[in-house]
Design an enzyme around this catalytic site. Sequence first.
Site, short mmCIF file in Angstrom:
data_model
loop_
_atom_site.label_atom_id
_atom_site.label_comp_id
_atom_site.label_asym_id
_atom_site.label_seq_id
_atom_site.Cartn_x
_atom_site.Cartn_y
_atom_site.Cartn_z
N HIS A 1 -2.07 19.90 6.73
CA HIS A 1 -3.03 18.83 6.47
C HIS A 1 -2.30 17.49 6.44
CE1 HIS A 1 -5.82 22.02 5.34
NE2 HIS A 1 -4.89 22.50 4.54
N HIS B 1 12.41 1.66 5.14
CA HIS B 1 12.18 0.23 4.94
C HIS B 1 12.78 -0.53 6.12
CE1 HIS B 1 11.65 -3.59 3.07
NE2 HIS B 1 11.52 -3.13 1.84
N HIS C 1 -2.56 7.02 5.36
CA HIS C 1 -3.09 5.87 4.61
C HIS C 1 -4.26 5.23 5.35
CE1 HIS C 1 -3.53 2.10 2.61
NE2 HIS C 1 -2.99 1.41 3.59
N CYS D 1 0.80 -1.22 0.00
CA CYS D 1 0.00 0.00 0.00
C CYS D 1 0.84 1.27 0.00
CB CYS D 1 -0.94 0.01 1.20
SG CYS D 1 -2.09 -1.38 1.24
N HIS E 1 -14.29 5.24 5.47
CA HIS E 1 -15.73 5.00 5.58
C HIS E 1 -16.39 4.98 4.21
CE1 HIS E 1 -19.99 5.89 6.39
NE2 HIS E 1 -19.79 5.29 7.56
N ASN F 1 -10.34 0.69 2.14
CA ASN F 1 -8.90 0.71 1.89
C ASN F 1 -8.66 0.45 0.41
OD1 ASN F 1 -6.16 0.30 1.70
ND2 ASN F 1 -6.02 -1.17 3.38
#
Length: 506
Positions: free
Chosen positions: A387, A302, A391, A223, A420, A424
Amino acid sequence: MTSVNVKLLYHYVITNLFNLCFFPLTAIVAGKAYRLTIDDLHHLYYSYLQHNLITIAPLFAFTVFGSVLYIATRPKPVYLVEYSCYLPPTHCRSSISKVMDIFYQVRKADPSRNGTCDDSSWLDFLRKIQERSGLGDETHGPEGLLQVPPRKTFAAAREETEQVIIGALENLFKNTNVNPKDIGILVVNSSMFNPTPSLSAMVVNTFKLRSNVRSFNLGGMGCSAGVIAIDLAKDLLHVHKNTYALVVSTENITYNIYAGDNRSMMVSNCLFRVGGAAILLSNKPGDRRRSKYELVHTVRTHTGADDKSFRCVQQGDDENGKTGVSLSKDITDVAGRTVKKNIATLGPLILPLSEKLLFFVTFMGKKLFKDKIKHYYVPDFKLAIDHFCIHAGGKAVIDVLKKNLALAPIDVEASRSTLHRFGNTSSSSIWYELAYIEAKGRMKKGNKVWQIALGSGFKCNSAVWVALNNVKASTNSPWEHCIDRYPVKIDSDSGKSETRVQNGRS
């Protein structure tokens, strides 16, 4: 309240310390210069400058040369001209009950079950996960899985991905009036579905991109691959001048839905939904005026060297040979640690001097007085960032980052609302969140937005953008017909909506 005012005063003084010292000094110098006469200037020239020309001339030439070299070699700005998030058709809308029916039909269609699906314990488990996930009743499922019996085939998977990518790109090209043949760089990321020819080749074929386009196809990177794709495009734009870069981020649901009995692999079925985004970047100076944002920083972390991090999100076969993606119970802890490492790199790049100084003082204090100081100072990132696009990987992930970054509810509103409304959508979720902020009319000129993406490996990647104008929502924004109904209130314990989103136009 007093402590808040004291901290704001401290922040103002430290941040503007140079100006507070410079302006009085300038006033003093200007006052003395005002009182100088012609004779004083002649005396200055003949007494000092005339006898030091051999020193002054090379110094002046070196300064000019250094300035020209810096201007010529510094990386060119990377602009985000426009982006487009895919909005699936209304007939693909999937309520929680409909999603549960999809799970049932997929399991029933599994050849090993002989058309039966009697065990109800898995259904109760999935229903609990679904109800606590933070997802609403207007997310979207793939067309192939909405059919009875479900089409869990390679052809159906290809159709899903092509619909998402082509839909997002058609809207992007329509909004920007950019000719696809002007695209010089193409980066497509899809973690779980990578056919041959590649998805990037499909884009080249569909939109007839030129033969010398530099195309890349990123797979298996989870993702967080959306920010990786942006970072790759940025590096390429620094090398190849005066061109456009096209980034496409998506994920496939049809081919990767899990039909087995391993509960750690069932969880991903409850979270992932159909979605994708297309982003147009440019390094052309003339595009600055019409662009929405300029890329300020990208930071990639990572932690795959650690076994627990490497295995917390992993694709594999269950005990019965059915392939799925397992999510371990360590994922929230791993995510928290990885985010902290990412912040440790990004913080010095974006935080004001006042926050850096406070962190340094507490860091040294903890080293010297371990017993008295238990925790490091958590910097206030809201002094540097306006802002946040975290994720939308799940309610727990958003909660962890909210806590670690000491954010207010409004700071994670875009993430919760995206989860919502759209679920995802993997690497594209951060773009639905950015679209939410724009649709709310909150993005003002000079505002900075921080996109935080998490993914398997385990990785945390960040991108920081600055708004070049007061940014308005794009035409055909995914929030166009529903923004007034958000945010919805989510029960903090169960994840259920206290105020249901009513059915309306998508």
